[in-house]
Design an enzyme around this catalytic site. Structure first.
Site, PDB file in Angstrom:
ATOM      1  CG  HIS A  17      -1.950   1.064   1.264  1.00  0.00           C
ATOM      2  ND1 HIS A  17      -3.094   0.985   2.040  1.00  0.00           N
ATOM      3  CD2 HIS A  17      -1.994   2.273   0.658  1.00  0.00           C
ATOM      4  CE1 HIS A  17      -3.799   2.092   1.894  1.00  0.00           C
ATOM      5  NE2 HIS A  17      -3.146   2.906   1.071  1.00  0.00           N
ATOM      6  CG  HIS A  19      -1.403   6.063  -2.751  1.00  0.00           C
ATOM      7  ND1 HIS A  19      -2.560   5.837  -3.458  1.00  0.00           N
ATOM      8  CD2 HIS A  19      -1.652   5.657  -1.474  1.00  0.00           C
ATOM      9  CE1 HIS A  19      -3.482   5.344  -2.638  1.00  0.00           C
ATOM     10  NE2 HIS A  19      -2.951   5.213  -1.425  1.00  0.00           N
ATOM     11  CG  HIS A 197      -7.631   3.203  -0.478  1.00  0.00           C
ATOM     12  ND1 HIS A 197      -6.908   2.596  -1.462  1.00  0.00           N
ATOM     13  CD2 HIS A 197      -6.766   4.038   0.172  1.00  0.00           C
ATOM     14  CE1 HIS A 197      -5.655   3.060  -1.425  1.00  0.00           C
ATOM     15  NE2 HIS A 197      -5.543   3.937  -0.443  1.00  0.00           N
ATOM     16  CD  GLU A 200      -7.592   6.751   4.336  1.00  0.00           C
ATOM     17  OE1 GLU A 200      -8.102   6.701   3.192  1.00  0.00           O
ATOM     18  OE2 GLU A 200      -6.490   7.304   4.568  1.00  0.00           O
ATOM     19  CG  ASP A 278      -1.623   5.686   2.539  1.00  0.00           C
ATOM     20  OD1 ASP A 278      -1.874   5.347   1.372  1.00  0.00           O
ATOM     21  OD2 ASP A 278      -2.487   6.187   3.301  1.00  0.00           O
ATOM     22  CG  ASP A 279      -0.049   8.918   0.208  1.00  0.00           C
ATOM     23  OD1 ASP A 279       0.021   8.835  -1.023  1.00  0.00           O
ATOM     24  OD2 ASP A 279      -1.060   8.574   0.871  1.00  0.00           O
TER      25      ASP A 279
END
Ligand code: HPA
Ligand code: ZN
Length: 328
Positions: A17, A19, A197, A200, A278-279
């Protein structure tokens, strides 16, 4: 920036996961802007980073999409992908399944083939140099029209570039997975693996929809699934992996602080928990940074970290043979 430990300190992790646009570091934003003669609405990297104070998912997404303006050419996507893969490898990642948001680039006039060509070149080059492997999961922007998602999928398939899966991301609340049933059916027919997703910021109902209507194999985040005991039982019985993201959850205020991350609760409920970044350029660190912070906060043993690593390998879309070679 935090420094990566030697790879041997970590058991082999898969990152499931991340991005790729969320790995765009402030320094790279400024470098790419300078090279193109683009003027940014920030005077310095420090000023840009001052804006990295998020109150929720949308406040992050606004900046995440805006910063993408510097990503324009195949070389830019190569630079982005190669930097992430080198950093991930240094932090003990042996395989990454990278999300990308083609619709966010298509609406700026950048074709899917340009994005995928750059990322594939990065996978080949850094893979050849370090041994890390990676694949690509294209994501549907759920807050854009369904027809845009369908067109994106068709264009991606038309490029002929290898893509492992289809995902679902962007603003969650108000955009239930069921909207995209047709697009996910088409992706399944095309042989893609499916993830979404869910849970969340959105309710547990969205996790049910992702499972029962989209037919996904993994849930990205899934925090709010823990509010629904029958859903927890379903996820546990079917061994559906959750790709959870501790730093993301604290920065986007899904939880108040790291000690509220529901790691033990999810593991004790028998869920297949994987840890992910994630980011990472926006949320304070890469996968190894997340793992170190979790280990400190929850006093994780080496055995518990090794089990998280094995779960990440099992939850990946690698072949059975590849998984066995990675010890799962
Ligand atoms: N959630 C939803 N969409 C996203 C995220 C996220 O954490 N990061 C990038 N797109
Ligand atoms: Zn995400």
């Amino acid at each position: 920036m935090t420094t990566a430990p030697a790879a041997k300190e970590n058991p082999p992790f898969c990152e499931l996961h991340v991005h790729i646009e969320g790995t765009l570091e402030p320094a790279t934003i400024f470098e790419l802007a300078r090279a193109k003669g683009l003027t940014l609405p920030y005077a310095s990297e420090e000023e840009l980073q001052q804006a990295y104070r998020f109150t929720d998912l949308q406040s992050f997404l606004d900046l995440y999409y805006d910063n993408m303006r510097v990503l324009q050419t195949e070389d830019d996507f190569f630079t982005l992908g190669a930097a992430y893969l080198r950093r991930a490898h240094a932090g003990g990642v042996v395989h990454a399944e990278m999300f990308v948001d083609p619709q966010a680039h298509a609406k700026r006039g950048i074709p899917e083939a340009v994005v995928l060509a750059g990322l594939h070149r990065a996978i080949a080059e850094v893979g050849g140099q370090t041994g890390i492997t990676a694949s690509i999961i294209v994501c549907v922007l759920r807050d854009d029209p369904v027809e845009d998602a369908a067109r994106m999928l068709d264009r991606v398939l038309d490029t002929g570039f290898a893509v492992t899966g289809l995902g679902l991301d962007s603003a969650e609340v108000g955009y239930p997975p069921s909207l995209f049933a047709g697009v996910f059916d088409r992706a399944r027919d095309a042989g893609l693996r499916l993830v979404a997703h869910a849970g969340e910021e959105g309710p547990a109902d969205y996790v049910w929809e992702a499972l029962d209507i989209l037919g996904v194999e993994r849930i990205d985040h899934g925090n709010r699934a823990l509010e629904d005991p029958s859903l927890v039982a379903r996820l546990a019985a079917d061994r559906v992996p959750l790709t959870m993201c501790p730093f993301s959850n604290t920065r986007l205020r899904v939880i108040r602080e790291l000690s509220d991350f529901p790691l033990r609760r999810a593991l004790d409920a028998g869920l297949q928990v994987t840890i992910n970044s994630d980011d990472p350029a926006y949320f304070g660190g890469y996968l190894d940074d997340n793992l170190r912070a979790l280990a400190r906060t929850f006093s994780l043993t080496a055995d518990e970290l090794a089990e998280l690593a094995r779960t990440s390998v099992r939850a990946s879309f690698l072949s059975t043979d590849q998984k066995r070679r990675l010890g799962a």
